[in-house]
Design a protein around this motif. Structure first.
Motif, mmCIF file in Angstrom:
data_model
loop_
_atom_site.group_PDB
_atom_site.id
_atom_site.type_symbol
_atom_site.label_atom_id
_atom_site.label_comp_id
_atom_site.label_asym_id
_atom_site.label_seq_id
_atom_site.Cartn_x
_atom_site.Cartn_y
_atom_site.Cartn_z
ATOM 1 N N ALA A 153 -4.507 2.660 -0.466
ATOM 2 C CA ALA A 153 -3.488 3.700 -0.803
ATOM 3 C C ALA A 153 -4.558 4.721 -1.454
ATOM 4 N N THR A 154 -5.367 4.365 -2.344
ATOM 5 C CA THR A 154 -6.400 5.348 -2.934
ATOM 6 C C THR A 154 -7.506 5.926 -2.230
ATOM 7 N N GLU A 155 -8.134 5.272 -1.443
ATOM 8 C CA GLU A 155 -8.993 5.748 -0.384
ATOM 9 C C GLU A 155 -10.214 6.270 -1.260
ATOM 10 N N PRO A 156 -10.896 5.073 -1.873
ATOM 11 C CA PRO A 156 -12.121 5.588 -2.596
ATOM 12 C C PRO A 156 -13.318 5.503 -1.896
ATOM 13 N N GLU A 166 -13.393 -1.326 4.839
ATOM 14 C CA GLU A 166 -12.813 -0.577 5.823
ATOM 15 C C GLU A 166 -12.281 0.630 5.448
ATOM 16 N N THR A 167 -12.180 1.043 4.235
ATOM 17 C CA THR A 167 -11.673 2.107 3.812
ATOM 18 C C THR A 167 -13.094 2.646 2.988
ATOM 19 N N ALA A 168 -13.512 1.898 1.967
ATOM 20 C CA ALA A 168 -14.533 2.409 1.203
ATOM 21 C C ALA A 168 -15.891 2.541 1.929
ATOM 22 N N GLU A 169 -16.940 3.418 1.392
ATOM 23 C CA GLU A 169 -18.040 3.393 2.050
ATOM 24 C C GLU A 169 -18.975 2.492 1.595
ATOM 25 N N GLU A 170 -18.783 2.023 0.416
ATOM 26 C CA GLU A 170 -19.786 1.031 -0.078
ATOM 27 C C GLU A 170 -19.130 0.003 -1.144
ATOM 28 N N ILE A 204 -2.502 7.206 -11.891
ATOM 29 C CA ILE A 204 -3.537 6.255 -11.553
ATOM 30 C C ILE A 204 -2.617 4.887 -11.357
ATOM 31 N N PRO A 205 -2.574 4.166 -10.191
ATOM 32 C CA PRO A 205 -2.277 2.755 -9.926
ATOM 33 C C PRO A 205 -2.997 1.709 -10.651
ATOM 34 N N LEU A 206 -2.140 0.638 -11.363
ATOM 35 C CA LEU A 206 -2.792 -0.269 -11.948
ATOM 36 C C LEU A 206 -2.165 -1.624 -11.338
ATOM 37 N N SER A 236 1.012 -1.229 0.132
ATOM 38 C CA SER A 236 -0.050 -0.009 0.025
ATOM 39 C C SER A 236 0.927 1.244 0.002
ATOM 40 N N GLY A 237 1.980 1.163 0.766
ATOM 41 C CA GLY A 237 3.255 2.376 0.681
ATOM 42 C C GLY A 237 3.580 2.430 -0.631
ATOM 43 N N VAL A 238 3.878 1.332 -1.621
ATOM 44 C CA VAL A 238 4.384 1.508 -2.895
ATOM 45 C C VAL A 238 3.261 2.328 -3.881
#
Lengths: 126, 276
Positions: free
Chosen positions: B110-113, B145-149, B93-95, B81-83
């Motif tokens: 890492a992206t916190e969507p 745990e990060t995304a809302e849905e 944009i990470p792929l 996640s750090g990378v």
């Protein structure tokens, strides 16, 4: 800049390290485990102590890195110039300095504060 | 290197990160070979995409290579996640290329969507599997745990507890037989699950019917066609802040890897075209 050398493996979260010539507080430290033929690499994330900018680097754990020697000093507020600037007396040297104040600081004259100092850069921490 | 991903890192708008984690695979192993297989089977793809009128090699894609995996999964996810966070900080944009599905947790962290969209045969809403809360069968739960849905597209199997969890308001399940009408509604504007949201899109290649992608860890019949998966990728891509293609292994003749690589390119073409 006043720095000393350390190995990357000796860094830890909450400590300081130089990144892109800026003193940073380490916010995240993780190590990639070495493969059979590789060497362990650490990834360090930090936030600039004086500019608040996020930075990171990856280095082998045995690489040498510079760590800033930041002084933690006591001061007393002489005068609050504005919402973002105060005059403070350094309680070691009795020198009066102008220092920018954090957004959440609620300072008044005669408050005792602590601040970080590194080569003319200063930041109030409490 | 992924074909066409030759832009220097500092100039890249998209950064491919290989994440060959293969630690909790519960049936057929080989996800560790996924990133390499996807790169190999992408070699024959044309650089030019007629729909968007773009050359892939002009779209500023960089291949970071693989982040070597080890068996301490939470430790690896933390490092990965750090990378990926570095990619985000560089405004790219990470792929991610898996690796088992667990690696999506690193992309999400890492992206916190706000919205996690997963094409997947499985709900992956388990609290633990075989006593392991970091099993690949738990990744949607970790994403939440990060995304809302979360929207799980193509899900067709799960435990009773997972289906109960999926019935809660923050999870939407689109079963394979509903994907066609659902996509039509999205593309036609009758339904709008993505816009004004920060979306992370994860493609578990087992969302496809095993006839399309047999090279995956846990095959599940009655799945999506490759064209339906392409439709979901095209619909979501303009809103995405991160993407991954995971669960490709080496137990087929390259069908799963070709599909994963093609969907990654489809994502990049569509995202670049929409955000230009």
């Amino acid at each position: 800049m006043v720095t000393r050398q350390k190995q990357v493996r000796d860094l830890q979260e909450g400590g300081y390290v130089m990144m892109d010539e800026a003193a940073c507080k380490i916010t995240h430290y993780s190590t990639a485990k070495p493969g059979k033929h590789g060497s362990a690499k650490a990834r360090v994330e930090g936030k600039g102590v004086f500019d608040g900018k996020k930075r990171s680097f990856s280095q082998p754990v045995d690489a040498k890195i510079r760590v800033p020697i930041i002084e933690r000093k006591q001061g007393q507020v002489i005068n609050v110039e504005s919402a973002s600037v105060a005059q403070v007396m350094d309680l070691d040297t009795y020198e009066t300095i102008t220092i920018s104040t954090p957004d959440d600081a609620d300072l008044s004259a005669e408050d005792d504060i602590e601040f970080l100092e590194l080569e003319g850069q200063r930041k109030i921490i409490s | 290197m992924f074909p066409g991903a030759s832009t220097p890192r500092e100039d890249a708008d998209y950064v491919i990160v290989g994440a060959p984690l293969d630690a909790t695979t519960s049936f057929q192993p080989g996800a560790r070979f996924g990133p390499g297989r996807v790169r190999t089977f992408a070699e024959t793809f044309d650089d030019y995409d007629v729909r968007t009128d773009r050359q892939f090699s002009d779209l500023s894609v960089h291949d970071h290579g693989d982040v070597r995996a080890w068996n301490d999964v939470p430790d690896y996810v933390d490092h990965l996640s750090g990378v990926v966070r570095d990619v985000v900080w560089d405004d790219a944009i990470p792929l991610l290329l898996g690796g088992e599905h667990t690696v999506s947790a690193a992309g999400v962290r890492a992206t916190e969507p706000e919205l996690f969209v997963s094409i997947d045969a499985h709900l992956d809403l388990r609290e633990e599997y075989d006593g392991d809360e970091w099993s690949h069968a738990c990744v949607t739960r970790h994403a939440l745990e990060t995304a809302e849905e979360a929207i799980v597209v193509g899900a067709r199997t799960g435990s009773e507890a997972e289906w109960e969890r999926a019935a809660e308001a923050d999870v939407t399940v689109v079963p394979p037989e509903d994907v066609g009408p659902w996509l039509q509604a999205v593309v036609g504007g009758a339904r709008d699950p993505f816009s004004n949201k920060r979306v992370y899109l994860s493609v578990d290649v087992d969302g496809a019917d095993p006839a399309f992608a047999p090279g995956t860890g846990t095959m599940e019949p009655f799945g999506l066609t490759s064209r339906e998966m392409r439709g979901v990728v095209r619909a979501a891509a303009p809103h995405c802040i991160g993407f991954d293609a995971v669960e490709v292994n080496d137990r087929d003749d390259g069908q799963a890897a070709a599909l994963g690589g093609k969907l990654l390119r489809e994502f990049v073409y569509t995202h670049a075209h929409a955000t230009d």
